[in-house]
Write a protein that holds these residues in place. Structure first.
Motif, mmCIF file in Angstrom:
data_model
loop_
_atom_site.group_PDB
_atom_site.id
_atom_site.type_symbol
_atom_site.label_atom_id
_atom_site.label_comp_id
_atom_site.label_asym_id
_atom_site.label_seq_id
_atom_site.Cartn_x
_atom_site.Cartn_y
_atom_site.Cartn_z
ATOM 1 N N ARG A 75 39.625 55.488 44.726
ATOM 2 C CA ARG A 75 39.193 55.425 43.344
ATOM 3 C C ARG A 75 39.574 56.613 42.650
ATOM 4 O O ARG A 75 39.638 56.722 41.371
ATOM 5 N N PRO A 109 30.492 49.257 46.589
ATOM 6 C CA PRO A 109 30.734 48.711 45.322
ATOM 7 C C PRO A 109 29.950 47.343 45.266
ATOM 8 O O PRO A 109 30.184 46.358 46.204
ATOM 9 N N LYS A 111 30.423 44.975 43.179
ATOM 10 C CA LYS A 111 31.214 43.825 42.370
ATOM 11 C C LYS A 111 32.338 43.764 43.323
ATOM 12 O O LYS A 111 32.941 44.337 43.749
ATOM 13 N N ARG A 112 32.149 42.261 43.613
ATOM 14 C CA ARG A 112 32.979 41.565 44.692
ATOM 15 C C ARG A 112 33.823 40.354 44.379
ATOM 16 O O ARG A 112 34.477 39.743 45.282
ATOM 17 N N GLN A 113 34.001 40.195 42.922
ATOM 18 C CA GLN A 113 34.785 39.317 42.461
ATOM 19 C C GLN A 113 36.291 39.373 42.709
ATOM 20 O O GLN A 113 36.662 40.315 42.812
ATOM 21 N N GLU A 114 36.979 38.420 42.704
ATOM 22 C CA GLU A 114 38.514 38.436 42.856
ATOM 23 C C GLU A 114 39.018 39.180 41.586
ATOM 24 O O GLU A 114 39.972 39.666 41.599
ATOM 25 N N SER A 115 38.263 39.227 40.609
ATOM 26 C CA SER A 115 38.822 39.924 39.225
ATOM 27 C C SER A 115 38.273 41.505 39.244
ATOM 28 O O SER A 115 38.966 42.159 38.582
ATOM 29 N N ASP A 116 37.637 41.780 40.313
ATOM 30 C CA ASP A 116 37.179 43.318 40.338
ATOM 31 C C ASP A 116 38.298 43.985 41.153
ATOM 32 O O ASP A 116 38.092 43.839 42.537
ATOM 33 N N LEU A 117 38.905 44.819 40.600
ATOM 34 C CA LEU A 117 40.013 45.609 41.181
ATOM 35 C C LEU A 117 39.481 47.095 41.533
ATOM 36 O O LEU A 117 39.025 47.471 40.570
ATOM 37 N N PHE A 118 40.111 47.556 42.647
ATOM 38 C CA PHE A 118 39.746 48.916 42.997
ATOM 39 C C PHE A 118 40.932 49.622 43.108
ATOM 40 O O PHE A 118 41.588 49.488 44.268
ATOM 41 N N THR A 137 41.381 44.081 45.615
ATOM 42 C CA THR A 137 40.038 43.521 45.644
ATOM 43 C C THR A 137 39.421 43.614 47.012
ATOM 44 O O THR A 137 40.075 44.280 48.051
#
Ligand SMILES: O=C(O)CCC(=O)C(=O)O
Ligand SMILES: [Fe+2]
Length: 163
Positions: A75, A109, A111-118, A137
């Motif tokens: 990150r 993190p 945020k663990r949705q498929e839209s949450d990109l790291f 993800t």
């Protein structure tokens, strides 16, 4: 215990009459952003140095250890430019008489949705700094850990090859 990305793991390593013949905790990097670790006075935690050798992390009374995890390494390119790493560590059994106890607090993190990109934070990708990892993800990251193990290989799957 899991509270919005915060996970606590309490470890108990029993004493062993033949410490050299057992493994306490297998080598791994933490999948967290960072981990805060409290260990008792028995010792046994080791980190892998850049030359591949293992070094003891002797317990310091009252001290907490902070480990950089894989997600923070990716990150923040500022700390991932091979200056700071998510260090590989393991636990060996040191004592025939004393059990060892440690408490690890993983800051993950939330945020663990498929839209949450790291991926590397764009604002930290300053001029001249190459992007070393593609965004992923947490689902992708955790399945990479299952496939490639808990060492550095799992995060290497997201490395961008530069000429
Ligand atoms: O027991 C320790 O000192 C290390 C534990 C650890 O590495 C972990 O929970 O990820
Ligand atoms: Fe760990």
């Amino acid at each position: 215990m899991q509270v919005e990305g915060l996970l606590m793991a309490c470890h108990y390593y029993p004493p062993c009459p033949e410490p050299a013949r057992v493994v306490g905790g297998l080598e791994h990097t933490d999948p967290s952003l960072f981990t805060v670790l409290a260990q008792d006075g028995v010792g046994g935690l080791q980190v892998r140095l850049r030359d591949g050798r293992w070094a003891d992390v002797p317990p310091e009374p009252g001290a907490l250890l902070v480990n950089i995890g894989d997600v923070l390494k990716v990150r923040c390119p500022v700390v991932s430019n091979d200056e700071y790493e998510s260090v590989e560590h393991r636990v060996v059994i040191k004592s025939c008489e004393d059990a060892r106890v440690s408490i690890a607090l993983f800051f993950n993190p939330a945020k663990r949705q498929e839209s949450d990109l790291f991926g590397p934070l764009p604002e930290l990708l300053t001029a001249g700094k190459q992007q070393r990892y593609r965004a992923f993800t947490l689902t992708e990251f955790m399945s990479s850990r299952r496939e490639h193990g808990h060492g550095t290989k799992s995060i290497d799957q997201f490395r961008i090859a530069h000429e």
